[in-house]
Design an enzyme around this catalytic site. Structure first.
Site, mmCIF file in Angstrom:
data_model
loop_
_atom_site.group_PDB
_atom_site.id
_atom_site.type_symbol
_atom_site.label_atom_id
_atom_site.label_comp_id
_atom_site.label_asym_id
_atom_site.label_seq_id
_atom_site.Cartn_x
_atom_site.Cartn_y
_atom_site.Cartn_z
ATOM 1 N N SER A 8 0.837 -1.199 0.000
ATOM 2 C CA SER A 8 0.000 0.000 0.000
ATOM 3 C C SER A 8 0.870 1.246 0.000
ATOM 4 O O SER A 8 1.581 1.528 0.971
ATOM 5 C CB SER A 8 -0.905 0.011 1.233
ATOM 6 O OG SER A 8 -1.606 1.236 1.293
ATOM 7 N N HIS A 33 -0.966 -1.015 -4.472
ATOM 8 C CA HIS A 33 -2.271 -0.698 -3.882
ATOM 9 C C HIS A 33 -2.322 0.797 -3.585
ATOM 10 O O HIS A 33 -1.439 1.336 -2.910
ATOM 11 C CB HIS A 33 -2.492 -1.501 -2.593
ATOM 12 C CG HIS A 33 -3.870 -1.357 -2.026
ATOM 13 N ND1 HIS A 33 -4.961 -2.045 -2.520
ATOM 14 C CD2 HIS A 33 -4.332 -0.588 -1.015
ATOM 15 C CE1 HIS A 33 -6.044 -1.713 -1.834
ATOM 16 N NE2 HIS A 33 -5.684 -0.827 -0.917
ATOM 17 N N ASP A 35 -4.677 3.872 -2.124
ATOM 18 C CA ASP A 35 -5.851 4.251 -1.330
ATOM 19 C C ASP A 35 -6.201 5.716 -1.560
ATOM 20 O O ASP A 35 -5.425 6.606 -1.202
ATOM 21 C CB ASP A 35 -5.578 4.035 0.164
ATOM 22 C CG ASP A 35 -5.488 2.569 0.532
ATOM 23 O OD1 ASP A 35 -6.443 1.836 0.248
ATOM 24 O OD2 ASP A 35 -4.455 2.153 1.094
ATOM 25 N N MET A 37 -8.667 8.640 -0.483
ATOM 26 C CA MET A 37 -9.607 9.005 0.594
ATOM 27 C C MET A 37 -10.044 10.459 0.431
ATOM 28 O O MET A 37 -9.237 11.315 0.074
ATOM 29 C CB MET A 37 -8.925 8.854 1.953
ATOM 30 C CG MET A 37 -8.284 7.504 2.198
ATOM 31 S SD MET A 37 -7.458 7.498 3.807
ATOM 32 C CE MET A 37 -6.657 5.906 3.758
ATOM 33 N N HIS A 66 -8.173 1.728 -4.670
ATOM 34 C CA HIS A 66 -9.223 1.524 -3.663
ATOM 35 C C HIS A 66 -9.827 2.889 -3.329
ATOM 36 O O HIS A 66 -9.186 3.711 -2.686
ATOM 37 C CB HIS A 66 -8.582 0.862 -2.425
ATOM 38 C CG HIS A 66 -9.511 0.679 -1.276
ATOM 39 N ND1 HIS A 66 -9.065 0.313 -0.022
ATOM 40 C CD2 HIS A 66 -10.856 0.808 -1.157
ATOM 41 C CE1 HIS A 66 -10.079 0.229 0.802
ATOM 42 N NE2 HIS A 66 -11.179 0.526 0.139
ATOM 43 N N MET A 68 -11.996 5.128 -1.276
ATOM 44 C CA MET A 68 -12.723 5.322 -0.008
ATOM 45 C C MET A 68 -13.362 6.696 -0.076
ATOM 46 O O MET A 68 -12.987 7.620 0.645
ATOM 47 C CB MET A 68 -11.763 5.226 1.177
ATOM 48 C CG MET A 68 -11.025 3.916 1.274
ATOM 49 S SD MET A 68 -10.063 3.818 2.799
ATOM 50 C CE MET A 68 -8.661 2.878 2.230
ATOM 51 N N MET A 137 -11.966 -5.103 4.494
ATOM 52 C CA MET A 137 -11.209 -4.225 5.390
ATOM 53 C C MET A 137 -11.024 -4.941 6.726
ATOM 54 O O MET A 137 -11.994 -5.300 7.384
ATOM 55 C CB MET A 137 -11.959 -2.903 5.602
ATOM 56 C CG MET A 137 -12.090 -2.039 4.352
ATOM 57 S SD MET A 137 -10.483 -1.613 3.623
ATOM 58 C CE MET A 137 -9.705 -0.727 4.990
ATOM 59 N N PHE A 143 -7.172 5.245 8.085
ATOM 60 C CA PHE A 143 -5.858 5.483 8.680
ATOM 61 C C PHE A 143 -4.976 4.251 8.533
ATOM 62 O O PHE A 143 -5.451 3.125 8.646
ATOM 63 C CB PHE A 143 -5.972 5.814 10.179
ATOM 64 C CG PHE A 143 -6.722 7.079 10.465
ATOM 65 C CD1 PHE A 143 -6.070 8.304 10.432
ATOM 66 C CD2 PHE A 143 -8.073 7.051 10.758
ATOM 67 C CE1 PHE A 143 -6.764 9.479 10.686
ATOM 68 C CE2 PHE A 143 -8.772 8.219 11.010
ATOM 69 C CZ PHE A 143 -8.114 9.445 10.978
ATOM 70 N N GLY A 144 -3.691 4.466 8.304
ATOM 71 C CA GLY A 144 -2.747 3.362 8.255
ATOM 72 C C GLY A 144 -2.280 2.989 9.652
ATOM 73 O O GLY A 144 -2.519 3.708 10.626
ATOM 74 N N ASP A 175 -7.167 -6.009 3.468
ATOM 75 C CA ASP A 175 -6.539 -4.691 3.570
ATOM 76 C C ASP A 175 -6.565 -4.194 5.008
ATOM 77 O O ASP A 175 -7.619 -3.866 5.527
ATOM 78 C CB ASP A 175 -7.275 -3.711 2.650
ATOM 79 C CG ASP A 175 -6.617 -2.341 2.589
ATOM 80 O OD1 ASP A 175 -5.590 -2.132 3.258
ATOM 81 O OD2 ASP A 175 -7.134 -1.475 1.860
ATOM 82 N N GLY A 176 -5.376 -4.164 5.634
ATOM 83 C CA GLY A 176 -5.279 -3.590 6.975
ATOM 84 C C GLY A 176 -4.653 -4.517 7.991
ATOM 85 O O GLY A 176 -5.157 -5.601 8.244
ATOM 86 N N GLY A 177 -3.521 -4.097 8.542
ATOM 87 C CA GLY A 177 -2.902 -4.859 9.621
ATOM 88 C C GLY A 177 -2.293 -6.183 9.203
ATOM 89 O O GLY A 177 -2.058 -7.060 10.048
ATOM 90 N N GLY A 197 0.926 -2.233 4.147
ATOM 91 C CA GLY A 197 1.458 -0.876 4.062
ATOM 92 C C GLY A 197 2.612 -0.650 4.994
ATOM 93 O O GLY A 197 3.778 -0.803 4.633
#
Length: 218
Positions: A8, A33, A35, A37, A66, A68, A137, A143-144, A175-177, A197
């Site tokens: 990301s 990737h 993002d 926003m 992506h 958002m 998600m 937020f990253g 996507d995330g963590g 990311g």
């Protein structure tokens, strides 16, 4: 099929964006990737068209965009022109999801749908055969650097069951963590694409981290 890794770029060094895009190009990663926003659908603002255009100028791997944002239909043609290969919109932001998916495909892109942590995968039962990628998600969007939500494993299994039952060829993206600690569990549950990311870009050796993540994920 080996698991796809999609670093990301939200976690990249924006002062050295070309360098980080080229690092991903030369790594074992599969997609970039991106993002986007808007500060309305999510509380943060990331970057817009000029930055995506700059990324596309240097990227040699597919752009996984992506959105958002609210009312994503307004920008489908724009992101196609910028070079997006996959365009994901949020289920929660689309009043007429089927129409949006058709519009994305009409522009020659793969159509993706992103789901927030609170949104049930069962809501995609009627559209799954029109979706190329479902982005689950595994943190709250905006937020990253957030911690992974453990319920994601169960959502992956439920979504995989729907895909198989409907005879769809949809990929499941997380996507995330995502880290080396949960990558294998995610792919075992049925994930096909892992977005990472901070875990990649904050590591001492991002290229090696991508390589390790791909090997661990299998």
């Amino acid at each position: 099929m080996s698991t796809k890794i999609a670093p990301s770029l939200l976690a990249a060094d924006f002062g050295n964006l070309q360098r980080d895009v080229e690092m991903v190009n030369q790594s074992d990663a599969d997609w970039h990737h991106i993002d986007v926003m808007d500060g309305v659908f999510v509380p943060n603002i990331s970057y817009g068209m000029p930055v995506v255009k700059a990324i596309a100028k240097h990227a040699t791997k597919p752009l996984d965009v992506h959105l958002m944002i609210v009312d994503p239909d307004r920008y489908i043609k724009t992101f196609a022109e910028l070079g997006a290969d996959v365009l994901s919109v949020h289920y929660e932001a689309c009043t007429h999801l089927h129409r949006t998916l058709q519009a994305i495909k009409a522009e020659g892109m793969k159509a993706g749908v992103a789901l927030n942590p609170h949104t049930s995968v069962s809501l995609l039962e009627d559209t799954i055969q029109d979706i190329d990628v479902v982005c689950l998600m595994s943190v709250n969007p905006g937020f990253g650097g957030q911690s992974f939500i453990e319920n994601t494993y169960e959502k992956v299994r439920q979504l995989k069951a729907i895909i198989q039952r409907k005879g769809a060829s949809t990929l499941i993206e997380i996507d995330g963590g995502v880290t080396s600690l949960n990558a294998k569990s995610l792919t075992d549950a049925g994930a096909d694409v892992l977005v990472a990311g901070s875990f990649v870009f904050k590591s001492a050796n991002p290229t090696q981290t991508i390589k390790d993540l791909k090997e661990i994920a299998g």
